[in-house]
Design a protein around this motif. Sequence first.
Motif, PDB file in Angstrom:
ATOM      1  N   GLN A  23       0.847  -1.182   0.000  1.00 36.13           N
ATOM      2  CA  GLN A  23       0.000   0.000   0.000  1.00 36.13           C
ATOM      3  C   GLN A  23       0.889   1.240   0.000  1.00 36.13           C
ATOM      4  OE1 GLN A  23      -2.525  -0.313   3.453  1.00 36.13           O
ATOM      5  NE2 GLN A  23      -3.807  -1.878   2.537  1.00 36.13           N
ATOM      6  N   THR A  24       0.405   2.283  -0.674  1.00 38.04           N
ATOM      7  CA  THR A  24       1.104   3.561  -0.702  1.00 38.04           C
ATOM      8  C   THR A  24       0.154   4.620  -0.160  1.00 38.04           C
ATOM      9  OG1 THR A  24       2.426   2.912  -2.608  1.00 38.04           O
ATOM     10  CG2 THR A  24       2.232   5.258  -2.186  1.00 38.04           C
ATOM     11  N   TYR A  25       0.680   5.559   0.625  1.00 43.28           N
ATOM     12  CA  TYR A  25      -0.153   6.555   1.276  1.00 43.28           C
ATOM     13  C   TYR A  25       0.197   7.961   0.792  1.00 43.28           C
ATOM     14  CZ  TYR A  25      -1.183   2.663   4.352  1.00 43.28           C
ATOM     15  OH  TYR A  25      -1.578   1.433   4.826  1.00 43.28           O
ATOM     16  N   MET A  30      -2.679  11.054  -5.277  1.00 40.11           N
ATOM     17  CA  MET A  30      -2.255   9.677  -5.515  1.00 40.11           C
ATOM     18  C   MET A  30      -2.457   9.323  -6.983  1.00 40.11           C
ATOM     19  SD  MET A  30      -1.186   6.834  -3.979  1.00 40.11           S
ATOM     20  CE  MET A  30      -1.577   7.213  -2.260  1.00 40.11           C
ATOM     21  N   THR A  36       5.239   1.933 -12.395  1.00 40.50           N
ATOM     22  CA  THR A  36       5.623   2.852 -11.329  1.00 40.50           C
ATOM     23  C   THR A  36       6.195   4.156 -11.875  1.00 40.50           C
ATOM     24  OG1 THR A  36       6.084   0.978  -9.873  1.00 40.50           O
ATOM     25  CG2 THR A  36       7.019   3.092  -9.244  1.00 40.50           C
ATOM     26  N   GLN A  40       4.793   7.921 -11.081  1.00 35.56           N
ATOM     27  CA  GLN A  40       5.636   9.003 -10.565  1.00 35.56           C
ATOM     28  C   GLN A  40       5.557  10.244 -11.445  1.00 35.56           C
ATOM     29  OE1 GLN A  40       9.317   6.832 -10.439  1.00 35.56           O
ATOM     30  NE2 GLN A  40       8.969   6.049  -8.369  1.00 35.56           N
ATOM     31  N   GLY A 557       2.554   0.144  -9.917  1.00 36.75           N
ATOM     32  CA  GLY A 557       2.863   0.778  -8.659  1.00 36.75           C
ATOM     33  C   GLY A 557       2.078   2.049  -8.426  1.00 36.75           C
ATOM     34  N   ALA A 559       2.016   5.958  -6.581  1.00 39.66           N
ATOM     35  CA  ALA A 559       2.862   7.062  -6.144  1.00 39.66           C
ATOM     36  C   ALA A 559       1.966   8.103  -5.504  1.00 39.66           C
ATOM     37  CB  ALA A 559       3.634   7.665  -7.315  1.00 39.66           C
TER      38      ALA A 559
END
Length: 561
Positions: A23-25, A30, A36, A40, A557, A559
């Motif tokens: 998980q990414t926060y 977001m 990925t 980004q 992914g 970011a």
Amino acid sequence: MKKTILLFYFFILLWNPFQSTAQTYGQNGMVVSSNTVASQVGVAILKKGGNAIDASIATAFALAVTHPEAGNIGGGGFLVFRKASGEATTIDFREKAPLAASPNMFLDGNGKLIENSNHDSAKAIGVPGTVAGLYLAHQKYGKLPWRELVQPAVDLAQKGFTMPWGLYFQALSYTDTYKSNEFLANYFKSDTAKITKPGELWKQPALAQTLELIRDKGQDGFYKGEVAAEIENFMKKNGGIITKKDLEKYIAVERKPIKGTFKGYEIYTMPPPSSGGTALIEMMNMMELANFDSIPFNSTKYVHLITEVMRRAFADRAAHLGDPDFNKNIPIEKLISKEFAAMRFKNIDKNKASVSDPSKFGQSYDGNNTTHFSVVDKDGNAVSMTYTLEDSYGSKMGSDKLGFIFNNEMGDFNPVPGVTTTDGQIGSAANIIAPEKRMLSSMSPTIVAKNGKPYLIIGSPGGRTIINTVFQTVLNVLGYDMPIDKAIEAMKIHHQWLPDTIVYEKNLLSPDTKVALEKMGHQLQEIDTLGELMGITYLEAFKVYVGVSDSSSPDGGAAGY
């Protein structure tokens, strides 16, 4: 006490070593995509002051460089946009049939489909829509200059990006499989005569030049001038039928979204020519009538019920849905109504499989390789976008001068008028080929709102399976209260009415459940995986977005910032 419990829960979310996927926060925005690097790029645009539309455009162009199996400027797709104010809209940039197309263009003299001609030929290439769709979204809702949004993709193509292992394995496979295809055989080579290896920079100078024209001239850089001329030239040499006139006439369309509700949540999704939104709302309406306390997740009852729900929605899809500009009487309001769902739900036998009758309804073919990304910005503007080349690497065809791959989307039309078969070939009139018609799609970009704010932004690749993977993920979050990572990784099945088979993910359906389902009259087929979901959800208690990329997407992914 309540605050302590919430903090403990948040700590577990952050540090649980047994999570099935990362998980990414992010508190300010977001981006979650199939690559990925592209995610980004999108976040960098958010940090520069761009909004969710700006980040989506930059991400989409970046994916055209870094995720060539489906990221594209040679295909098309759909974008759902929900403003922070609550207003929602969609952009339809689905490919179109060329002016020279006809209902029988893939048939032989006996009216039979010429095998794979609607997938494996230059005639299978539809007029691309991606550049026009992104340009329309920017003109209406973008904030930063167009040039700034395309430039990152130009840089990635021109200067190169590090070849990831997932893409390298694809390069080896496709180069070996398509040795006689000069374009694809050379596609993954960079400065040397060998395939670019992991850790090396993969440069795409021809694609960079095409992107520069798009950067400098907007959509005219693609649909007019030297790019359009080269596309026409390529088609003439390879048996395709797209002309400069087709390209000049192509327009993306803004359409009113499909809207539904489920237990107080608001669901915004794509209208036709996507079939995904209509089917999703119809299925969620049926599941709203179910008693979740008596239907444990993954149980025989659960799999049987959602199979029957899928069967009915896909039958209605085949009977009614197509390009709304060519089908003026599509009964959308009926299909997404609570009353219609109640009628459909009522005739489900809780103990026995229904029978799919090809003489009445059906479903068209969809390729399996699409890509999706989800975006939200600091103000709460949200985008869910799915776009595609149809099959993985589309038609496997492209011009060395342009550097991108063409779609093979003409295969999404019903190929033989009036002929529906048990293997899934559909002949209903709504999706028969016609000049400038958009082919029916299963893409299902979706945004769910809770208390007036974006709560879940979700979508998936997967061709014909997209509708059901998105449906089950939304159901997991809203109906079974799963966190986003568990909802994405949880077992998925697929039933599309015809063929009359439950497709299930390997090792995720118990042997006992399989036996029980077969006794109820279901046929089952094992598959490695279903979908590659890209999702964002919002934790209200902490004012933070959580982004998750499906573990089945090797280079995917999230970011955030």
